[in-house]
Motif scaffolding. Structure first.
Motif, PDB file in Angstrom:
ATOM      1  N   UNK A 225      34.601  55.318  44.670  1.00  0.00           N
ATOM      2  CA  UNK A 225      35.287  56.240  43.034  1.00  0.00           C
ATOM      3  C   UNK A 225      34.653  55.459  42.659  1.00  0.00           C
ATOM      4  N   UNK A 226      33.603  55.641  41.117  1.00  0.00           N
ATOM      5  CA  UNK A 226      32.986  54.617  40.262  1.00  0.00           C
ATOM      6  C   UNK A 226      32.172  53.584  40.785  1.00  0.00           C
ATOM      7  N   UNK A 227      31.776  53.835  42.215  1.00  0.00           N
ATOM      8  CA  UNK A 227      31.115  53.130  42.615  1.00  0.00           C
ATOM      9  C   UNK A 227      30.277  52.628  41.478  1.00  0.00           C
ATOM     10  N   UNK A 228      29.847  50.651  41.546  1.00  0.00           N
ATOM     11  CA  UNK A 228      28.885  50.742  40.905  1.00  0.00           C
ATOM     12  C   UNK A 228      29.185  50.953  39.337  1.00  0.00           C
ATOM     13  N   UNK A 229      29.563  51.711  39.025  1.00  0.00           N
ATOM     14  CA  UNK A 229      29.499  51.601  37.531  1.00  0.00           C
ATOM     15  C   UNK A 229      30.319  49.973  36.319  1.00  0.00           C
ATOM     16  N   UNK A 230      30.285  49.843  35.532  1.00  0.00           N
ATOM     17  CA  UNK A 230      30.419  48.921  34.547  1.00  0.00           C
ATOM     18  C   UNK A 230      32.327  48.843  35.253  1.00  0.00           C
ATOM     19  N   UNK A 231      33.346  49.520  34.947  1.00  0.00           N
ATOM     20  CA  UNK A 231      34.898  49.318  35.138  1.00  0.00           C
ATOM     21  C   UNK A 231      34.938  49.014  36.742  1.00  0.00           C
ATOM     22  N   UNK A 232      33.472  49.812  37.316  1.00  0.00           N
ATOM     23  CA  UNK A 232      34.860  49.525  38.352  1.00  0.00           C
ATOM     24  C   UNK A 232      33.427  48.076  39.105  1.00  0.00           C
ATOM     25  N   UNK A 233      32.594  47.881  38.415  1.00  0.00           N
ATOM     26  CA  UNK A 233      31.678  45.691  39.339  1.00  0.00           C
ATOM     27  C   UNK A 233      32.715  44.849  37.966  1.00  0.00           C
ATOM     28  N   UNK A 234      33.300  45.398  36.926  1.00  0.00           N
ATOM     29  CA  UNK A 234      33.951  44.118  36.254  1.00  0.00           C
ATOM     30  C   UNK A 234      35.615  44.241  36.882  1.00  0.00           C
ATOM     31  N   UNK A 235      35.989  45.297  37.625  1.00  0.00           N
ATOM     32  CA  UNK A 235      36.850  44.893  38.393  1.00  0.00           C
ATOM     33  C   UNK A 235      36.789  44.178  39.294  1.00  0.00           C
ATOM     34  N   UNK A 236      36.078  44.386  40.562  1.00  0.00           N
ATOM     35  CA  UNK A 236      35.684  43.470  41.186  1.00  0.00           C
ATOM     36  C   UNK A 236      35.359  42.113  41.459  1.00  0.00           C
ATOM     37  N   UNK A 237      34.741  41.941  40.318  1.00  0.00           N
ATOM     38  CA  UNK A 237      34.399  40.441  40.074  1.00  0.00           C
ATOM     39  C   UNK A 237      35.301  39.962  39.397  1.00  0.00           C
TER      40      UNK A 237
ATOM     41  N   UNK B 139      37.913  34.978  42.667  1.00  0.00           N
ATOM     42  CA  UNK B 139      38.675  36.246  41.731  1.00  0.00           C
ATOM     43  C   UNK B 139      38.123  35.685  40.540  1.00  0.00           C
ATOM     44  N   UNK B 140      37.377  36.251  39.750  1.00  0.00           N
ATOM     45  CA  UNK B 140      37.012  35.265  38.509  1.00  0.00           C
ATOM     46  C   UNK B 140      37.832  35.339  37.513  1.00  0.00           C
ATOM     47  N   UNK B 141      38.053  37.146  37.343  1.00  0.00           N
ATOM     48  CA  UNK B 141      38.551  36.786  36.049  1.00  0.00           C
ATOM     49  C   UNK B 141      40.507  36.347  36.776  1.00  0.00           C
ATOM     50  N   UNK B 142      40.560  36.572  37.182  1.00  0.00           N
ATOM     51  CA  UNK B 142      42.302  36.209  37.612  1.00  0.00           C
ATOM     52  C   UNK B 142      42.262  35.216  37.965  1.00  0.00           C
ATOM     53  N   UNK B 143      41.721  34.061  38.645  1.00  0.00           N
ATOM     54  CA  UNK B 143      41.482  32.555  38.301  1.00  0.00           C
ATOM     55  C   UNK B 143      41.427  31.898  36.972  1.00  0.00           C
ATOM     56  N   UNK B 144      40.640  32.889  35.981  1.00  0.00           N
ATOM     57  CA  UNK B 144      40.378  32.278  35.129  1.00  0.00           C
ATOM     58  C   UNK B 144      38.901  31.540  34.724  1.00  0.00           C
ATOM     59  N   UNK B 145      38.120  32.418  35.815  1.00  0.00           N
ATOM     60  CA  UNK B 145      37.090  31.246  35.459  1.00  0.00           C
ATOM     61  C   UNK B 145      35.532  31.835  34.643  1.00  0.00           C
ATOM     62  N   UNK B 146      36.332  33.124  34.661  1.00  0.00           N
ATOM     63  CA  UNK B 146      35.013  34.011  33.576  1.00  0.00           C
ATOM     64  C   UNK B 146      36.434  35.162  32.634  1.00  0.00           C
ATOM     65  N   UNK B 147      35.889  34.992  31.386  1.00  0.00           N
ATOM     66  CA  UNK B 147      36.361  36.197  30.615  1.00  0.00           C
ATOM     67  C   UNK B 147      36.131  37.448  31.002  1.00  0.00           C
ATOM     68  N   UNK B 148      36.891  38.492  30.376  1.00  0.00           N
ATOM     69  CA  UNK B 148      36.379  39.830  30.727  1.00  0.00           C
ATOM     70  C   UNK B 148      35.022  40.429  29.787  1.00  0.00           C
ATOM     71  N   UNK B 149      34.838  39.759  28.908  1.00  0.00           N
ATOM     72  CA  UNK B 149      33.614  39.981  28.308  1.00  0.00           C
ATOM     73  C   UNK B 149      32.360  39.519  29.326  1.00  0.00           C
ATOM     74  N   UNK B 150      32.579  37.999  29.553  1.00  0.00           N
ATOM     75  CA  UNK B 150      31.686  37.702  30.520  1.00  0.00           C
ATOM     76  C   UNK B 150      31.236  38.681  31.236  1.00  0.00           C
ATOM     77  N   UNK B 151      32.615  38.686  32.161  1.00  0.00           N
ATOM     78  CA  UNK B 151      32.016  39.839  33.242  1.00  0.00           C
ATOM     79  C   UNK B 151      31.059  40.898  32.976  1.00  0.00           C
ATOM     80  N   UNK B 152      32.049  41.486  31.790  1.00  0.00           N
ATOM     81  CA  UNK B 152      30.935  42.639  31.289  1.00  0.00           C
ATOM     82  C   UNK B 152      29.635  42.662  31.213  1.00  0.00           C
ATOM     83  N   UNK B 153      29.526  41.115  29.980  1.00  0.00           N
ATOM     84  CA  UNK B 153      27.842  40.778  29.559  1.00  0.00           C
ATOM     85  C   UNK B 153      27.441  40.870  31.345  1.00  0.00           C
ATOM     86  N   UNK B 154      27.547  39.673  32.191  1.00  0.00           N
ATOM     87  CA  UNK B 154      26.444  39.851  33.344  1.00  0.00           C
ATOM     88  C   UNK B 154      26.386  41.523  34.211  1.00  0.00           C
ATOM     89  N   UNK B 155      27.331  42.383  34.654  1.00  0.00           N
ATOM     90  CA  UNK B 155      27.537  43.407  35.043  1.00  0.00           C
ATOM     91  C   UNK B 155      26.270  44.245  33.935  1.00  0.00           C
TER      92      UNK B 155
END
Lengths: 615, 181
Positions: free
Chosen positions: A540-552, A570-586
């Motif tokens: 559901x929502x595979x490879x969409x922006x939201x799906x990818x941000x959540x997966x990363x 778990x990049x967000x959960x472990x604090x390695x990247x911010x949600x904004x950064x993950x959004x930029x990669x995605x």
């Protein structure tokens, strides 16, 4: 008319001066070998002229230097050509200086009584190098900033006074506004001022001693005007033609992305006429012979000694073999410098990492222009602020840093560096597209290193399904597979696919049924409705922006791999990247890089307002 | 000459006027020259600042396998007339060496001041200026390295799961690690 000329002559003596200038005696007649001094004067004149106009558009501060040069380069009428002329004439001056020095040494024009005049020439050589060095920083781009950092660091290793000297040149302990104001004052005030004085003295002394005529004389004695003037004019024209050609060909001087001390700049190199020194510092013997003083010896002591010998040449020339020594020394230095320059260029040409960095630097410079144009101008926070919000720029940088130890993007790390090691996770270029998914669903490619080859899923259920079950289904339902792929890809909603989305509605509708029925994807995956028994990542929502941000952010979430997650952090959960950064990669991976999407500041509003008003 | 009664007085007079002219001239020149020089030397009175403890990251956000992560050190900074409250003043690499142990390496090459990049695929730090590398712990692992010392470490403290460090810049090109002040 005659009366007017007489009146001026009586009060100024202008005619006499003009006469002296134009009717300088040239024993043996005009010759091409005497043109170098005139071409250099011409170049200096061009630099003053172009420099003053550039000055009128330049703003030396860390917040505005790059921005004002951008405006000259990309917005001002004829700005790129003016800047190009200034840039390439500066390069021509270095070449002409070497030729002039060669001619002076070969012809013995440095010997008594012309020693002092020769020393003025050496001073002019150093002033020109100083102008090149200071001018390189002024655009405040990545290249100039990096090179200046190295040059000023080298200044700091001078014993005793080094650190203070560095502080005075940099204008403080750190690089900033005062580095630019100081460099600019040197470049546009102090150095050209000294140069004018030195040129005046150089020419006055030249006139005093007369030309050093090359023996044997080929022709009878002549005057400077008109034969030599014509030759000098033709030589200047040739220099100008070369410079104009280079300016046209390169569309002026390069302007890299704005200086950013937080980003590595792997394309850092000095201007080509300093490359030999750069390469010289790499030579092994420096560290082998001088150990930890290698840098000091290579960057300060040896160049200082060379300048010392160069300055002492008129005195050395008095010895019996002095002139031959001088010739040999100069030839050795020139051959050495040429070899080092060639060596440096060749090793860079053969270095894929450096080439990738150069390509990346060009991409960023071009992207900067696109962003500024899209924003309708540079916001108050500076051009770099645009670049920092841009997925196409920041996305690959973050990918290279955080993802590329396992994933690839088109075979490289996002910035063009190809690793020697095989990837241990899928190649994400084109992720979310039909082509990517088709590759995953093929028995012969799913275990490629571009898909599951390096992961623990290589022996997993999906691979078994694709190898054993799917080929049979595909044979009986060839149309259904394409429909199923279309349905899953529709979830991604990639910008590149949006154009034809309306035409695929029927196909997608049919595909959605095949996902559940024909292919049984929903046996493991959830698809378009909650499924608590799902054991594989939700479609559901595979490879969409939201799906990818959540997966990363957290691949161990039950919607994704849960406890079966391979090595993905778990990049967000472990604090390695911010949600904004993950959004930029995605956004970058999804090709969602149109600046109009995120340019919502006052600038973009203003431009929208303008265009609306025009309509 | 000195025995001639007429000329010495004239010589003395000439000497005195000459000396006076030079003094007046020197005074006229000295004031602008010295005032210019003093202002020009102003950077020498400016310190590098820094040396404060800055919180840069959470320990949990640094990979436990020892892979370095690049972190911008963000703090307030003055650049001449501009005061910026949150601006990157430098870049460091943080590396876990134990559950609660972190090492910080300065990103500026101790050789000539270039930006050292961590290259994931080489598992090493790479300086583009002279194509030389440092090991993952910052030590010199390249026999051809022109660097006089390993990568500079910074003082680090772990306080309740957060990484704090004292950010400083060091003089490149010399063997000793000397902080810029």
């Amino acid at each position: 008319m005659k009366k007017l000329i007489d009146w001026i002559e009586q009060r100024t003596g202008l005619q006499g001066l003009l006469h002296e200038v134009l009717f300088e005696r040239i024993p043996g007649g005009a010759r091409w070998r005497y043109v170098w001094g005139s071409t250099l004067s011409f170049c200096f004149f061009v630099q003053i002229l172009t420099g003053v106009v550039l000055w009128m558009a330049y703003s030396p501060s860390a917040h505005s230097a790059w921005e004002s040069v951008y405006y000259i380069q990309h917005e001002m009428t004829g700005g790129w050509f003016l800047r190009g002329l200034h840039h390439f004439v500066a390069q021509a001056m270095h070449v002409l200086l070497v030729l002039h020095l060669l001619q002076v040494i070969i012809d013995g024009a440095y010997k008594a009584p012309r020693e002092v005049n020769y020393w003025f020439g050496i001073v002019l050589l150093m002033l020109t190098l100083g102008l090149g060095l200071t001018g390189y920083l002024l655009p405040w781009d990545q290249k100039g900033f990096g090179a200046t950092k190295v040059a000023t660091s080298l200044m700091g290793i001078v014993p005793v006074i080094g650190p203070s000297l560095q502080k005075l040149v940099v204008g403080g302990a750190d690089y900033g506004h005062h580095t630019l104001t100081r460099f600019f004052a040197l470049h546009a005030g102090v150095l050209p001022g000294l140069m004018i004085v030195a040129i005046a003295a150089h020419v006055a002394l030249f006139r005093r001693h007369g030309i050093t005529a090359k023996q044997p004389y080929r022709k009878p004695e002549a005057r400077f005007w008109p034969d030599q003037v014509l030759m000098d004019g033709v030589a200047c024209l040739a220099v100008l033609a070369t410079v104009v050609y280079l300016t046209e060909r390169h569309h002026g001087a390069e302007l890299h992305a704005p200086a950013d001390p937080t980003q590595p700049f792997n394309a850092a190199r000095p201007e080509w006429y300093f490359l030999f020194l750069f390469e010289f510092l790499k030579l092994d013997f420096l560290t082998q012979w001088f150990g930890h003083h290698g840098e000091l010896v290579g960057a300060i002591v040896i160049p200082g000694l060379v300048m010392g010998v160069l300055s002492a040449m008129p005195l050395l020339g008095n010895w019996r073999l002095g002139h031959r020594f001088n010739l040999g020394f100069l030839a050795a230095i020139l051959v050495g410098a040429t070899l080092l320059t060639v060596q440096s260029l060749r090793s860079d040409a053969a270095n894929p990492g450096f080439q990738a960095a150069v390509a990346q630097a060009r991409t960023e410079a071009d992207r900067m222009v696109t962003l500024i144009r899209a924003a309708g101008g540079i916001p108050r926070d500076g051009a770099a602020s645009l670049l920092k919000q841009d997925p196409a720029t920041v996305g690959p940088r973050l990918f290279a840093q955080h993802c590329a130890s396992c994933h690839r993007h088109g075979g490289h790390d996002g910035l063009g560096i190809v690793s020697a090691e095989p990837p241990s996770a899928p190649d994400l270029r084109g992720f979310g597209s039909a082509a990517w998914l088709r590759g995953l669903l093929q028995a012969d490619t799913i275990t490629n290193s571009a898909y599951y080859g390096g992961t623990k899923f290589r022996a997993g259920k999906m691979v078994r399904y694709v190898r054993e079950k799917l080929p049979k289904l595909q044979a009986s339902e060839p149309v259904a597979l394409e429909a199923m792929i279309a349905a899953v890809v529709a979830e991604a909603d990639l910008p590149a696919d949006r154009a034809g989305a309306a035409d695929r509605t029927t196909l997608v509708e049919a595909g959605r049924r095949h996902v559940a029925t024909t292919f049984g994807c929903t046996d493991c995956h959830a698809f378009r409705k909650p499924d608590e028994e799902a054991t594989a990542p939700t479609l559901t929502g595979w490879a969409s922006r939201d799906w990818m941000i959540r997966l990363v952010g957290d691949p161990t979430h039950v919607d994704f791999y849960g406890s079966r997650n391979d090595r993905m952090p778990s990049y967000l959960k472990e604090g390695r990247l911010t949600e904004r950064d993950i959004g930029l990669i995605v956004d970058w991976i999804r090709g969602d890089t149109d600046p109009a999407r995120w340019l919502t500041g006052p600038t973009a509003m203003a431009t929208n307002g303008v265009s609306a008003a025009r309509r | 000459m000195e025995s001639d009664p007429g000329i010495p007085s004239r010589n003395r007079r000439e000497f005195l006027t000459g000396a006076a002219a030079c003094t007046v001239g020197a005074c006229c020149g000295a004031v602008p020259l010295v005032s210019g020089l003093i202002a020009w030397l102003d950077p020498l009175t400016r310190g590098a600042g820094g040396g404060d403890w800055i919180q840069v990251a959470e320990v949990a956000s640094i990979p436990a396998d020892g892979t370095p992560v690049r972190i911008s050190v963000v703090t307030s900074r003055s650049d001449a007339w501009t005061r910026e409250s949150a601006v990157p003043v430098g870049v460091v690499y943080l590396r876990r060496t134990g559950p609660a142990e972190v090492v910080a390496l300065h990103s500026v090459c101790p050789h000539a001041g270039c930006f050292v990049d961590y290259q994931v695929d080489r598992r090493a730090f790479f300086c583009p200026c002279h194509d030389s590398t440092f090991a993952v712990d910052g030590s010199i692992n390249d026999p051809r390295s022109p660097s006089p010392r390993p990568m500079d470490t910074l003082a680090v403290e772990v306080r309740g799961g957060s990484v704090w460090l004292r950010f400083q810049n060091f003089r490149p090109g010399i063997q000793a690690k000397v902080a810029l002040t």
